[in-house]
Design an enzyme around this catalytic site. Sequence first.
Site, mmCIF file in Angstrom:
data_model
loop_
_atom_site.group_PDB
_atom_site.id
_atom_site.type_symbol
_atom_site.label_atom_id
_atom_site.label_comp_id
_atom_site.label_asym_id
_atom_site.label_seq_id
_atom_site.Cartn_x
_atom_site.Cartn_y
_atom_site.Cartn_z
ATOM 1 N N LYS A 207 0.821 -1.210 0.000
ATOM 2 C CA LYS A 207 0.000 0.000 0.000
ATOM 3 C C LYS A 207 0.853 1.257 0.000
ATOM 4 O O LYS A 207 0.669 2.153 -0.824
ATOM 5 C CB LYS A 207 -0.938 -0.003 1.211
ATOM 6 C CG LYS A 207 -1.830 1.232 1.276
ATOM 7 C CD LYS A 207 -2.611 1.329 2.566
ATOM 8 C CE LYS A 207 -3.748 0.358 2.623
ATOM 9 N NZ LYS A 207 -4.647 0.618 3.776
ATOM 10 N N GLY A 268 -5.561 -3.869 4.516
ATOM 11 C CA GLY A 268 -4.800 -4.920 3.847
ATOM 12 C C GLY A 268 -5.524 -6.240 3.764
ATOM 13 O O GLY A 268 -5.556 -6.896 2.716
ATOM 14 N N HIS A 385 -5.867 -37.083 10.934
ATOM 15 C CA HIS A 385 -4.697 -37.858 11.344
ATOM 16 C C HIS A 385 -3.647 -36.979 11.999
ATOM 17 O O HIS A 385 -2.478 -37.369 12.095
ATOM 18 C CB HIS A 385 -4.111 -38.576 10.122
ATOM 19 C CG HIS A 385 -5.080 -39.514 9.483
ATOM 20 N ND1 HIS A 385 -5.215 -40.829 9.876
ATOM 21 C CD2 HIS A 385 -6.008 -39.318 8.513
ATOM 22 C CE1 HIS A 385 -6.159 -41.419 9.145
ATOM 23 N NE2 HIS A 385 -6.654 -40.509 8.320
ATOM 24 N N LYS A 496 6.422 -3.179 13.558
ATOM 25 C CA LYS A 496 7.098 -2.529 12.427
ATOM 26 C C LYS A 496 7.977 -1.375 12.905
ATOM 27 O O LYS A 496 9.114 -1.200 12.445
ATOM 28 C CB LYS A 496 6.056 -1.997 11.430
ATOM 29 C CG LYS A 496 5.351 -3.059 10.605
ATOM 30 C CD LYS A 496 4.396 -2.382 9.628
ATOM 31 C CE LYS A 496 3.669 -3.395 8.757
ATOM 32 N NZ LYS A 496 2.752 -2.728 7.808
#
Length: 540
Positions: A207, A268, A385, A496
Amino acid sequence: MFQLTRSVTWQALQRLRDETASDRISDYFRADPQRFDKMSLRVGGLFLDYSKHHVSGTVLNRLLELAHHSALVQRRAQMFSGDIINVTEDRPVLHTALRNLGDTPVHQADGRDVMPEIRATREQIRQFSEAVRNGEWKGYNGKRIKDVVNIGIGGSDLGPNMACRALLNYKHPDLNFHFVSNVDGTHIQKVLRGLDPATTLFIVSTKTFSTQETLINARTARRWFVEQAGDEADIGAHFVAASTNRKAATQFGIREENVFEFWAWVGGRYSMWSSIGLPIALSIGFDGFMELLRGAFEMDQHFIEAPLEANMPVLMALIGIWYINFMGAETHAIVPYDQALHQLPSFLQQLDMESNGKSVDIFGQQVNYKTGPIVWGQTGSNGQHAFFQLLHQGTRYAPIDFIASLKPEPGFEDHHFALLTNMLAQANAFMEGSQEGSRLKHDSCPGNRPSSVLLLDALTPRNLGALIALYEHKVFVQGVIWNINSFDQWGVQLGKRIAGEISERIDTNVDDFDASTQGLLHLVRQHFEGQSAPKKNRKG
């Protein structure tokens, strides 16, 4: 100020939890032979069975009352009309406008209709995707594109990656798709190995064009391309971007006309409907991409128009609230019985946990109730499993969403029949259990474990679009009832910011960090001494 846990409905639900704690789901069916018909719902190509839940009719009515007494109707209208409901970032939330296929304008708070810009970007996606798919778009030496590499992370990777893999049967036969997200160099190294730069197209999906992991990977791809192709002037024929930061993209070497716009009001995790979905259009074609949008648009219309008691996202959200806030469930399992949907749990994990992983309400007050669950899962029948043992006999309580498509692959009908019967058997076994008598044995399964079953008529772009929009709205409804903002992610931003600070100060003393971080940074510095360490987040 209104306190959710002190409301009459909340307290009534707490009493119902105690009153129904010993109820068995199977007894609900014996008491009401019409339970399946009453607690199942079809929207387009999706069918939801929510009858195998530890939810009595009285509980469901109280949950619906909780929704009616909340701000849901108002907030839903505000979201679709472009009001600012992302209050902590002062933004509207308009991902639904990206798949608006009607003639209705969608205005932001300033009165500007966003639909003309959205339609213009759609047209840009159409022209570009068709040029690449039909071979009209050529690489630097005149060859057509064969490999498409999407470089992004988070919502710029998970959505398009999941959709392209889910819709593999619709993929262009001459195009291969690769997704690079991890900043670990082995990821991009593995992808680049064996690719021909003359026939490779890179999509840089970010972005702001400032996301550290994406830029490091993009620069590595750029360096590889120049080393292989030999001329930086050819970057424009092989790199495009989906970004709001046109200036940074062009500085990278991307032609301005090949920057696909999207907007600050697109979160996002809600961005696959925007130009972030460019890999999807390249893979399944623009018409297929529009079908994906159409399915989401149809779910939007259902969410807006259907009464709450027959509203698929609302019902799923309320049942989830029952388990999280009243039954003590900490997690929610997503188990698609379709190998094509193997990345759906990861996509929904971000959608839910990044949206509703909050402990402060929209007024800045600490909440005194649980919010979003831990979302996890993998495909069946592999899960049978692996982790189903814990779900059948363990001490953890985890509601499950079983998801499958009814249409088999031609020639593999026997496989698909076995897959679906395994899923139905597991849903039944979780409910019924195998307990006999009052004394438990090592092979006894208590049962009474809840699940939903979501069936798609077929795994098509349209049905996938509806499925994703269904979960988006489910998460939104829960956020509204919990009175939190589902559209920010300040926890992500904190990580960040600190990563940037450490990167910038790697060569200096960092006494203001804790002793552990200082010690670990010392080890990192020692390792890179004498090497050309990537010390700074260089601009590119």
